[in-house]
Design an enzyme around this catalytic site. Structure first.
Site, mmCIF file in Angstrom:
data_model
loop_
_atom_site.group_PDB
_atom_site.id
_atom_site.type_symbol
_atom_site.label_atom_id
_atom_site.label_comp_id
_atom_site.label_asym_id
_atom_site.label_seq_id
_atom_site.Cartn_x
_atom_site.Cartn_y
_atom_site.Cartn_z
ATOM 1 N N GLY A 173 0.841 -1.191 0.000
ATOM 2 C CA GLY A 173 0.000 0.000 0.000
ATOM 3 C C GLY A 173 0.876 1.241 0.000
ATOM 4 N N GLY B 235 -0.441 4.605 0.268
ATOM 5 C CA GLY B 235 -1.172 5.812 0.658
ATOM 6 C C GLY B 235 -0.336 6.627 1.624
ATOM 7 N N HIS C 260 -20.192 8.778 7.102
ATOM 8 C CA HIS C 260 -19.955 10.217 6.988
ATOM 9 C C HIS C 260 -21.249 10.937 6.655
ATOM 10 C CE1 HIS C 260 -18.222 14.017 5.871
ATOM 11 N NE2 HIS C 260 -17.029 13.594 6.212
ATOM 12 N N SER D 85 -16.823 17.404 1.633
ATOM 13 C CA SER D 85 -15.982 17.565 2.824
ATOM 14 C C SER D 85 -16.722 18.074 4.056
ATOM 15 C CB SER D 85 -14.857 18.539 2.516
ATOM 16 O OG SER D 85 -14.231 18.934 3.707
ATOM 17 N N ARG E 223 -19.100 13.213 13.427
ATOM 18 C CA ARG E 223 -19.739 12.596 12.271
ATOM 19 C C ARG E 223 -20.821 11.596 12.631
ATOM 20 N NH1 ARG E 223 -14.181 11.865 8.722
ATOM 21 N NH2 ARG E 223 -14.023 14.068 8.198
ATOM 22 N N HIS F 65 -17.658 5.650 5.069
ATOM 23 C CA HIS F 65 -16.525 6.483 4.707
ATOM 24 C C HIS F 65 -15.193 5.936 5.205
ATOM 25 C CE1 HIS F 65 -14.256 10.008 3.829
ATOM 26 N NE2 HIS F 65 -14.038 10.331 5.085
ATOM 27 N N ARG G 264 -14.021 8.304 14.342
ATOM 28 C CA ARG G 264 -12.875 9.145 14.047
ATOM 29 C C ARG G 264 -13.322 10.582 13.846
ATOM 30 N NH1 ARG G 264 -10.789 11.167 9.655
ATOM 31 N NH2 ARG G 264 -11.924 9.900 8.153
ATOM 32 N N LEU H 258 -5.636 11.615 8.183
ATOM 33 C CA LEU H 258 -4.386 12.005 7.521
ATOM 34 C C LEU H 258 -3.284 12.094 8.569
ATOM 35 C CD1 LEU H 258 -5.678 14.788 5.110
ATOM 36 C CD2 LEU H 258 -5.573 12.340 4.787
#
Lengths: 279, 666, 247
Positions: free
Chosen positions: B40, B42, B266, B284, B337, B429, B463, B469
């Site tokens: 991966g 990312g 989300h 967003s 969320r 999400h 989260r 990120l």
């Protein structure tokens, strides 16, 4: 690294394309300013034009510029061909359907074709005028008719020092023309004066020629149309290639380029049209 | 095996520093003899691969995409949190730590979260040094915005493309190492199995997706950074290719899978438009800074809107129900969320939904446009009562902040969100659950690590926005490169691992058989057919609201569907060629197992917390009701042949620094 | 609506390839272009034919994986979108749609509509980075203020998704827009200035080696770029390279 980068890379080729292109644009302006004198008529105008031509062919500074021009034309053409071949190779297999008109103007996609046509034109143009100026053994020298006071018109050659040589002195053999433009004392073999090549007459005769004048005029006008398209993309493009680009004057460059591309070829084209149809 | 989280002793703020000071290091000359596989590319995988290579290890990086730059971290929009306190609004490592643990509904491991908060500021420094163009103010300093669930402004951003910019930063760090030959990059390669030698992770079997060839790759450690498993729902904001195969294969080889039921739905996604839908698009969370969420107050208005007889803009202010502002006055539209998603579902279930399917609510920018417009008019000395002018100026401000998101919305929905409110609805999400890891990010398989969304550790049951990120980069840049050295220090004399070992042959044989079975199955239905069916079961019964009956049914239905899949799936083409259907089939086969464990985990957790909402466990006001006495633990599942046979191991969560209270955003 | 599709089919890199006609019905205008292809593939699969291979991943216009040359334009007739964001409402019932892979020597076809764009990666590896270690021991992010204007321009350049539409659209298959976007992103930031000379020389060298054509400033790339990357970047790179090559 850096030096070879300036010669070999695709970007370097574009710099040379842009530099030579812009120099040729300058040349066009000079050439046009000179040629515009052809729009005036009469002996006086012809003299001015021939004096200008004489200056352009003899002044050492101008000579250097002319060599730069020849080089630029050649380099621009060769570099263009090399780039075109290289660019073709970058897409060996094309699209079945391509809608290029959706994202580009026609001229920008056809610079190579336009450039080739211009090259053909330049060669033709040089054969028509430049080669005659440089090599024609029987090139006409400029003459004027002057009333010597007795009511009879007499033909004189005009010389580069501003004096006159009677035409009949050449006809009767007192003087002879050597090296295309020099008047020599036939007996003494001494150079006496130098005449002006009558390029004005050559030009007017060319476009007024009863056999091919009309075709030449049309072809010259068409060539200028091709040039206009070439410049329409090329002028602004050269600035982009050189990176001479700044948001605050980009618009100016673009608009000036477009105006240049329309005005300069149009003025060039007016000359043969004027000579053929109006003069 | 008992779970040992290996949390260092000492006060929480000193744990990481002390730990770093005492773990083993590998000397630079020896690092050259050690290989690490990273699966991966990312934020987590990319940053880990780059850093490990920079330290001197030989890295082999794998991604199924055609370039490491395309990993789905790229789609993260809103921002990245960091406790920089540039705004001087009282932010600190502790506050970020506290907000994250609270936001995660007290189901995260304290020590990991504190470390994350501690490292958050470094990430921003690192990214700026790498040339990531984060948003700046006119004074030339970095700008911040607010995200849900917090009371400070700590989110750094690059318009609506923060994930893209950060990923490209990690990708550039990788490129530097690929150019130096320290990373060997395997694009269009998919890991299909983990190879264990003597109980340690020593390599992987990967399929070259172009030629279809199976390849053996060996290493001294394997790092799984393959992201989350949201696509078990078929429809999610994940990329089409996002999959759980690497994580699941590791699970099957002995890595425990933790908290699979913690899934983030989300709240602000573009609603489903029809059966053809292949994925959902996120709008967003940053939009909730300025957008106000509402539905009509009267049910007949909602009906009229659904039938197209009434336009939202025609509805008077007093006929609108700004339900988040009504229910949660102190956080308003910026509640976390999970809370926002459930509130939207509650309104839509009650019949107030505003699109054709009745599954959408409004996100309205009219008042923000008006507010900004008036502000701008005053700044510019213009008439702030001129409605047209105010609207124009306000629209400019909004366009500047969210332009690309508004454009995206308009392209998809074909409505202008500057003129009419956006329609949004919750969608799957992010998955907080994942492979269980200890403090060093090692799984229960020795030498196998899991980082980023693929592990379970930092977000608890929910989260917070702009934290994914942060976690991915903290794991990859700053945590794993240290902790992996502690393990690899023992391997300096091992030498290169041979791929001719029987363990490699065995693993390859198994994978080949599985591939052959799928190719030769010759059933009637496509892979997508089964994936969509799985998604429907998951969404309806294991989605935003869960109950015993639904979960029990889901477990049975998924097991049955899995059998049907192996009986009736049809995979065209051949094994040894570029075959996208075969790729999908392998992934869906794993989702069909994971989905069942997911439901099993949800069924066992008799409480509501964060993204896991059990209808049986709610307060009178409909809020999630935790059971700290019985469920303050991580549920780590051990694979035993079938998902239904999975064995539960508990890691008790000890809260020494934060007092457990009912989460309140009122 | 009903559509006629003409799609490039090519078994593998060695195959000659050809256009094949397909008819598709019941296409909803709300579908994205790729969802329309999903429907086609489901249909082909049911009939026992090989589905059409095409690259795609995020389906929200940011990963840059999707490509496709649709009716003679990269990412189709809409502006500012990738193929996955192109919706069928841009087409009419009865339309014929040509679907081809991105074409360039540096983008060889792998299968059907899937091409190999790793040449882009190799250009980035030649210099598309700032050589700082990822240790986290860098100076504070706010230590060097950066003009908002420059930071914004740098960001605009950095939004390139590396899809290759610029190459596909360019009559010379030139990668100038892609390369210049990366060069510009760093050239505009103080952190990137340090290595600016080497970066631009190395990246351009690699770009030439990969077999991309030269830029003739037609501007097709800018028009077709789904992220609106500006030609200004190409001018900036030309400038950077000129200065760099004279150093």
């Amino acid at each position: 690294m850096a030096k070879s980068a300036l010669l070999k890379s695709s970007l370097a080729k574009k710099y040379w394309m842009a530099l030579t292109g812009l120099f040729l644009c300058l040349f066009l302006v000079g050439h046009l300013l000179g040629n515009l004198q052809l729009l005036a008529s009469g002996d006086e105008a012809a003299l001015h034009f021939n004096e200008y031509a004489f200056f352009m062919t003899t002044n050492p500074g101008v000579k250097i510029l002319s060599y730069v021009t020849y080089f630029s034309i050649l380099f621009h053409a060769i570099d263009g061909i090399v780039l075109t071949i290289q660019n073709r190779k970058a897409r060996p297999k094309g699209y079945v359907k391509n809608n290029a008109a959706a994202n580009t103007i026609w001229a920008s996609r056809n610079m190579a074709v336009l450039g080739t046509l211009i090259l053909v034109f330049i060669v033709t143009h040089m054969v028509n005028f430049w080669s005659r100026m440089h090599f024609d053994e029987n090139i006409p020298l400029q003459t004027v008719s002057i009333d010597a006071g007795d009511g009879i018109q007499q033909e004189f050659y005009i010389t580069t020092d501003g004096s006159y040589v009677p035409k009949k002195q050449v006809e009767d053999g007192t003087l002879e023309i050597r090296n295309r433009t020099d008047f020599y004392d036939a007996r003494a073999g001494v150079k006496y004066k130098e005449g002006y090549k009558d390029l004005y007459k050559i030009t007017v005769d060319f476009f007024k020629n009863p056999d091919y004048g009309l075709i030449a005029t049309i072809l010259y006008a068409l060539a200028m149309l091709v040039l206009a398209f070439h410049l329409y993309h090329g002028f602004g493009s050269a600035f982009q290639s050189m990176g001479l680009n700044n948001p605050s004057y980009n618009g100016l460059i673009k608009n000036f380029g477009k105006a240049f591309a329309i005005v300069v070829p149009l003025m060039f084209a007016l000359i043969p049209l004027y000579i053929h149809f109006i003069l | 095996m008992a779970l040992d989280s290996k949390i260092p002793n000492g006060p929480i703020s000193e744990k990481w520093t002390n730990h770093k000071n005492h773990i083993n290091l590998v000397n630079p000359a020896n690092k050259r003899n050690i290989d690490v596989i990273v699966v991966g590319t990312g934020l987590a995988g990319g940053s880990a691969a780059a850093t490990l290579a920079e330290l001197g290890y030989n890295v082999k990086a794998f991604c199924f995409q055609d370039s490491p730059r395309r990993a789905h971290s790229i789609a993260a929009q809103g921002g990245i949190n960091a406790a920089k306190n540039y705004q001087g609004d009282g932010d600190s490592d502790y506050r970020l730590f506290y907000d994250t643990v609270k936001g995660g509904d007290y189901r995260a491991r304290e020590a990991n979260v504190y470390r994350l908060a501690e490292l958050s500021a470094n990430i921003i420094d690192q990214c700026v040094a790498q040339g990531v163009p984060l948003a700046r103010e006119y004074g030339g300093l970095l700008d911040n915005r607010s995200f849900g669930g917090v009371l400070v402004s700590r989110t750094f951003y690059a318009k609506g493309q923060t994930g893209q910019q950060l990923l490209l930063g990690a990708y550039s760090a990788m490129n530097r190492q690929i150019g130096r030959g320290k990373i060997k990059m395997y694009n269009r390669h998919e890991m299909l199995d983990l190879v264990k030698v003597d109980g340690k992770a020593r390599g992987i079997i990967a399929r070259n997706l172009i030629t279809g060839e199976l390849e053996r790759h060996s290493a001294h450690a394997v790092v799984i950074a393959s992201g989350g498993y949201g696509n078990v729902f078929f429809l999610s904001t994940n990329a089409m290719g996002s999959n759980a195969t690497a994580a699941w294969k590791v699970h099957k080889k002995g890595a425990y899978f933790a908290n699979p039921c913690y899934t983030q739905i989300h709240p602000t996604c573009i609603p489903v438009s029809g059966d053809h839908q292949s994925k959902l698009t996120l709008m967003s969370e940053s939009l909730r800074n300025d957008g106000r969420i509402w539905v009509p107050k009267k049910i007949e208005d909602a009906q009229a809107i659904r039938e197209g007889r009434l336009k939202p803009t025609q509805l008077a202010e007093e006929d609108r129900d700004y339900y988040l502002e009504r229910r949660y006055p102190s956080f308003g539209n910026l509640v976390p969320r999970d809370v926002a998603s459930r509130a939207a579902k509650e309104r839509c279930d009650a019949g107030y939904g505003v699109n054709k399917t009745g599954e959408a609510v409004y996100l309205d920018f009219a008042s923000a446009i008006n507010r900004y417009g008036k502000e701008q008019a005053r700044i510019k000395g213009l008439d702030d009562n001129d409605a047209a002018l105010v609207k124009k100026l306000g629209t400019e401000v909004i366009e500047n902040k969210y332009g690309n998101l508004f454009q995206m919305y308009e392209k998809i929905v074909d409505e202008n969100p500057y003129e009419t409110p956006m329609m949004i609805y919750p969608a799957v999400h992010y998955t907080m659950g994942g492979i269980w890891v200890d403090y060093n990010l090692m799984t229960t398989v020795e030498g196998c690590y899991a980082i980023g969304e693929a592990n379970f550790s930092d977000h608890g049951a929910n989260r917070l926005g702009a934290s994914a990120l942060m976690q991915g980069l903290a794991d990859g840049y700053f945590v794993l490169p240290y902790t992996i050295g502690d393990y690899l220090a023992k391997d300096i004399r091992t030498g290169e691992i041979s791929t001719d070992l029987p363990e490699f042959a065995e693993a390859e044989k198994n994978i080949r058989e599985q591939l052959e079975r799928l190719i030769n199955n010759n059933g009637k239905h496509s892979v997508d057919h089964f994936h969509k069916k799985l998604g429907k079961i998951m969404w309806n019964k294991v989605g935003m609201a869960r109950n015993t009956q639904g979960l029990t049914e889901a477990i049975q239905e998924i097991a049955a569907l899995r059998e049907e899949f192996y009986r009736d799936v049809k995979v065209p083409g051949k094994m040894d060629e570029f075959n996208q259907e075969l790729e999908k089939a392998m992934r869906v086969a794993d989702f069909l197992e994971l989905g069942e464990l997911f439901a099993k985990d949800a069924l066992h957790r008799n409480e509501s917390c964060g993204g896991h909402f059990r209808e049986e466990y709610q307060t009178e006001e409909g809020e999630a009701q935790r059971d700290d006495e019985n469920f303050a633990y991580v549920a780590a599942w051990e694979y035993k042949g079938k998902p239904s046979d999975a064995v539960l191991h508990k890691e008790d969560l000890v809260f020494e620094n934060i007092k457990l209270v009912q989460r309140s955003y009122k | 609506m009903n559509l006629k599709l003409k799609i490039w089919r090519q078994k593998d890199a060695r195959d000659q390839g050809r256009m094949v006609d397909y008819n598709i019905s019941d296409v909803s205008p709300d579908m994205s272009f790729l969802e329309m292809l999903d429907v086609l593939n489901e249909d082909l699969n049911n009939k026992g034919e090989d589905p059409v291979a095409f690259d795609h991943d995020c389906r929200e216009g940011i990963c840059g994986m999707c490509s496709l040359y649709i009716n003679g334009e990269a990412h189709g007739p809409d502006r500012g979108v990738t193929t996955c964001q192109l919706h069928m409402r841009k087409f009419k019932d009865g339309d014929t749609i040509y679907i081809e892979p991105f074409r360039a020597k540096a983008f060889p076809v792998i299968k059907d509509l899937v091409v190999d764009r790793t040449s882009f990666d190799r250009i980035q590896q030649a210099g598309g980075f700032i050589s700082v270690n990822t240790s986290g021991n860098t100076q504070d992010a706010n230590a060097i203020p950066i003009k908002k204007h420059n930071a914004d321009l740098s960001f605009d350049a950095a939004t390139c998704i590396g899809c290759g539409a610029c190459v596909a659209s360019c009559k010379n298959a030139s990668a100038m827009l892609f390369v210049s976007a990366k060069v510009s992103q760093f050239a505009l930031l103080p952190q990137g200035r340090v290595e600016a000379t080497e970066r631009v020389l190395n990246m351009v060298k690699k770009m030439d080696e990969e077999g991309f054509g030269a830029c003739t400033n037609t501007g097709a790339c800018e028009v077709e770029c789904p992220k609106g990357i500006s030609l200004e970047n190409i001018a900036r790179m030309n400038r950077e390279y000129l200065v760099a090559s004279m150093k």
